[in-house]
Design a protein around this motif. Sequence first.
Motif, short mmCIF file in Angstrom:
data_model
loop_
_atom_site.label_atom_id
_atom_site.label_comp_id
_atom_site.label_asym_id
_atom_site.label_seq_id
_atom_site.Cartn_x
_atom_site.Cartn_y
_atom_site.Cartn_z
N LEU B 278 0.84 -1.20 0.00
CA LEU B 278 0.00 0.00 0.00
C LEU B 278 0.88 1.25 0.00
O LEU B 278 0.65 2.20 -0.74
N ASP B 279 1.91 1.22 0.83
CA ASP B 279 2.85 2.35 0.88
C ASP B 279 3.46 2.60 -0.49
O ASP B 279 3.53 3.72 -0.96
N ARG B 280 3.92 1.50 -1.12
CA ARG B 280 4.57 1.64 -2.44
C ARG B 280 3.57 2.19 -3.45
O ARG B 280 3.87 3.06 -4.25
N ASN B 281 2.36 1.64 -3.39
CA ASN B 281 1.31 2.04 -4.31
C ASN B 281 1.00 3.54 -4.16
O ASN B 281 0.91 4.27 -5.14
N VAL B 282 0.87 3.98 -2.92
CA VAL B 282 0.58 5.38 -2.65
C VAL B 282 1.74 6.26 -3.10
O VAL B 282 1.54 7.31 -3.73
N GLU B 283 2.94 5.82 -2.80
CA GLU B 283 4.12 6.60 -3.22
C GLU B 283 4.15 6.78 -4.73
O GLU B 283 4.43 7.86 -5.24
N LEU B 284 3.84 5.70 -5.46
CA LEU B 284 3.83 5.76 -6.92
C LEU B 284 2.78 6.74 -7.41
O LEU B 284 3.01 7.53 -8.33
N LYS B 285 1.60 6.69 -6.78
CA LYS B 285 0.51 7.58 -7.20
C LYS B 285 0.87 9.04 -6.93
O LYS B 285 0.60 9.92 -7.76
N ILE B 286 1.45 9.28 -5.76
CA ILE B 286 1.83 10.66 -5.43
C ILE B 286 2.89 11.16 -6.41
O ILE B 286 2.84 12.30 -6.88
N ALA B 287 3.83 10.28 -6.74
CA ALA B 287 4.89 10.66 -7.68
C ALA B 287 4.30 11.01 -9.05
O ALA B 287 4.69 11.99 -9.69
N LYS B 288 3.31 10.20 -9.46
CA LYS B 288 2.67 10.43 -10.76
C LYS B 288 1.90 11.76 -10.76
O LYS B 288 1.97 12.54 -11.70
N ALA B 289 1.20 12.01 -9.65
CA ALA B 289 0.43 13.26 -9.53
C ALA B 289 1.37 14.46 -9.51
O ALA B 289 1.09 15.51 -10.11
N ASN B 290 2.50 14.31 -8.82
CA ASN B 290 3.47 15.42 -8.75
C ASN B 290 4.08 15.72 -10.11
O ASN B 290 4.36 16.88 -10.44
N GLU B 291 4.30 14.68 -10.90
CA GLU B 291 4.85 14.86 -12.24
C GLU B 291 3.86 15.66 -13.10
O GLU B 291 4.25 16.59 -13.81
N MET B 292 2.59 15.32 -12.98
CA MET B 292 1.56 16.05 -13.73
C MET B 292 1.47 17.50 -13.25
O MET B 292 1.34 18.43 -14.05
N ARG B 293 1.57 17.66 -11.93
CA ARG B 293 1.51 19.00 -11.36
C ARG B 293 2.63 19.88 -11.92
O ARG B 293 2.42 21.04 -12.27
N LYS B 294 3.82 19.26 -12.05
CA LYS B 294 4.97 19.99 -12.58
C LYS B 294 4.69 20.43 -14.03
O LYS B 294 4.93 21.58 -14.40
N GLN B 295 4.15 19.50 -14.82
CA GLN B 295 3.83 19.81 -16.21
C GLN B 295 2.83 20.96 -16.31
O GLN B 295 2.97 21.87 -17.11
N LEU B 296 1.81 20.89 -15.46
CA LEU B 296 0.76 21.91 -15.51
C LEU B 296 1.27 23.28 -15.06
O LEU B 296 0.91 24.30 -15.66
N THR B 297 2.11 23.30 -14.04
CA THR B 297 2.61 24.60 -13.57
C THR B 297 3.53 25.24 -14.61
O THR B 297 3.71 26.46 -14.62
N GLU B 298 4.12 24.39 -15.47
CA GLU B 298 5.03 24.93 -16.50
C GLU B 298 4.32 25.22 -17.82
O GLU B 298 4.91 25.79 -18.75
N ASP B 299 3.07 24.80 -17.91
CA ASP B 299 2.29 25.00 -19.14
C ASP B 299 2.09 26.51 -19.39
O ASP B 299 1.65 27.25 -18.49
N GLU B 300 2.41 26.95 -20.61
CA GLU B 300 2.33 28.39 -20.90
C GLU B 300 0.91 28.93 -20.83
O GLU B 300 0.69 30.12 -20.63
N GLY B 301 -0.07 28.05 -21.01
CA GLY B 301 -1.47 28.49 -20.98
C GLY B 301 -2.05 28.59 -19.57
O GLY B 301 -3.11 29.17 -19.37
N VAL B 302 -1.36 28.00 -18.60
CA VAL B 302 -1.91 27.99 -17.24
C VAL B 302 -1.54 29.29 -16.52
O VAL B 302 -0.37 29.62 -16.38
N VAL B 303 -2.56 30.05 -16.13
CA VAL B 303 -2.30 31.35 -15.49
C VAL B 303 -2.43 31.28 -13.96
O VAL B 303 -1.97 32.16 -13.25
N LEU B 304 -3.08 30.22 -13.49
CA LEU B 304 -3.26 30.10 -12.04
C LEU B 304 -3.22 28.62 -11.66
O LEU B 304 -3.92 27.80 -12.28
#
Lengths: 171, 534
Positions: B278-304
């Motif tokens: 469960l720990d590993r599973n959660v860690e993987l999910k958080i890592a995946k979500a963080n990767e997406m978060r990074k992409q979105l914060t760097e997206d030129e169209g995202v203003v907020l």
Amino acid sequence: MSDRGELYSTLLVKNRHRIYGFIYSLVHNHHASEDLFQEVSTILWKKFDHFEEGTDFAVWAMSVARFCILNWRRKQSRVALPLEDEALMKLVDEAVLVSCEYDDLRMHLRDCYKKIPDKIMSILRARYHREDKVPVIAKRHKKSVRSIYLLLERGHSLLLDCVEQKMGRSV
Amino acid sequence: MSKESYTSKEIDQLALMASEGELNVEQTEQLHDMIMNYPKARRRIARCFYLQSYFKDELETLELDSVQPVRINQMVWLAAAAVILVGLFVVWFTWPDADQDANKVVNRISDNEEKGVAVIHRHVGVVWGSETTLQESNRVLGVPLKPCLLEIKEGVLQIDFYHGATVLLEGPAKFEVVNAWQGRLIHGKISAEVLSPALGFEILSDGFRVVDLGTSFAIKVDRDGTGEVHVFDGEVEIWRPNVKKQMLLKQGESVSIQDNTIVVGKAQPQAFTRSESLDRNVELKIAKANEMRKQLTEDEGVVLYYSFSTAGEWVRYVENEAKHGAKDTDGAVVGCHSTQGRWPGTQALGFDSSSDRVRLNIPDEFKDVSMMVWVKIYTVLGDSVALLNPETEQDRFVHWNVIYSNTNKTKQLHFSDTDRSEGLIKGRAHYHCFTNVRKQLGESKWAHLALVYDSKAREVRHYVNGEMIGVNEIKNVRPMQVGIADLGNWPQKEWAKGTEFEIRNLIGAMCEFLLAKRVFTEFEIKKIYEAGKP
């Protein structure tokens, strides 16, 4: 009561737990330990003139108790500690040392027992305070004899670890 | 047979068996070796023996936690006096009645049980079943559980029993928390990690009872009563009705039980969710979500982009993490509190009063707009819940709400844009999505909501959990402007007092609010949802 008699009584009261604990450690039977304590008390009183005031009464009492215990063991067909004399004497000496730390041990146990889960505590109580036999406890708790032994062992371990930690030692 | 050293466990085991007179020949030799050659082991053995004598003498005093030396001493005085004055009488002490002692202890246990017997430590993607007797407000981490029935349709729930056993319930499953030492698996799968203090922890089921002997094990019970027990570490005892002798199951073994038939096999750890997986599973999910978060914060169209992870008890703002966002667009946190995000260890913003809100100001106008948020709604107080509601004393503003119908028990998404000048509304368009999303937005579940205003396609599109659930045609394309607005509430309106519009604050939690000046495609939204779903 004479002054000498009063002194004897005071010393016996004061050291009762140490002496009884020493006897029980080597006998593992409360009835036999009670009888031996009485026997030792009688001998101590008879020999009390030889006791040097200011020395450790319990240590003196234990030196008497050791012979009573060995004598008792010889008369038994089966004993809880089937040790040869050499190992038994080592254990006797160790029990004397532990009796000297008895006050500390007792003080620490007052804190340490609070860490014991209720369920384990009830097994310890049944075995050592009420003196129920393990199979009886197992039946009452609807558990196997083996699991009761494991719970007793766990209770001992938790207490001893805690005491050792408090005394600044570990195995 | 002397060895390097002995563990505490080995010493305690032998000391106990010695005091019980149950040593076999080999154990006697070992004890001899310990006593002769290991001073520390010898000391522990001697202490262990003293301990037993101490329990006989002082247990009652110990449990009452009040020393009563006078009483005991008086008795010993009597014993000593008897030896001296009367002669060789057999004198001994009387001890309190065992039942009295037992009653005192029962009282102590009852006091503990009133405070709860277990606690929910973690939950991942849990969908609660209707048979759960635990109040909805108590289905959160850290709240003490009294005996109760738990039904989960999906997800994983970790319950920590007070005495040290940890049970992982894997949905769909029905499980009863009986007391601090027992649980009952009605159907489904559990895995249990039982630490030493919880030795003797029991799992009950219709067909058998499993007693732990210090171990890690798993149980599966089907609705027809067929059961399986798998032991990954240590040992368990299995007791069956009308069978006098228990069965001992050891590490690496499993047993299948159906009526009177028992089939022994190998343990299958892969068939169960366990704490570490469960720990590993959660860690993987958080890592995946963080990767997406990074992409979105760097997206030129995202203003907020508010992740809400910076808000705390003393930090009253949320940072706009969008790299291409405008200055001074951090949000001001009013009320609110930090709460658990979609996974243990992550953070969201909790809303639970009519004053809770995040005030923001995005003055720019946009041709296209995409908005997304992860939201959890505990309850709806009025007939709508504000996701983003504006200060209406502006020339342009937008509303984004969840509309609730108490009559039809529906939840629907609603978006509107307003064009206003000199105090008069020149134009307002409502884009209402009639799809009922009560299921997705119910039962305190995290849901991902998205809205796209596509000026070129002249469409407003509504999304829930990555799926498009409705499209509205835009008749009059207007520039989009958020301006001053509140997340999870709406700026106070005097005129609304006492009306049906007054209450629209969010009672729930929110995380990862995004505003973009471009159209996000259905594929992108689905991808964002998949990367961030709990």
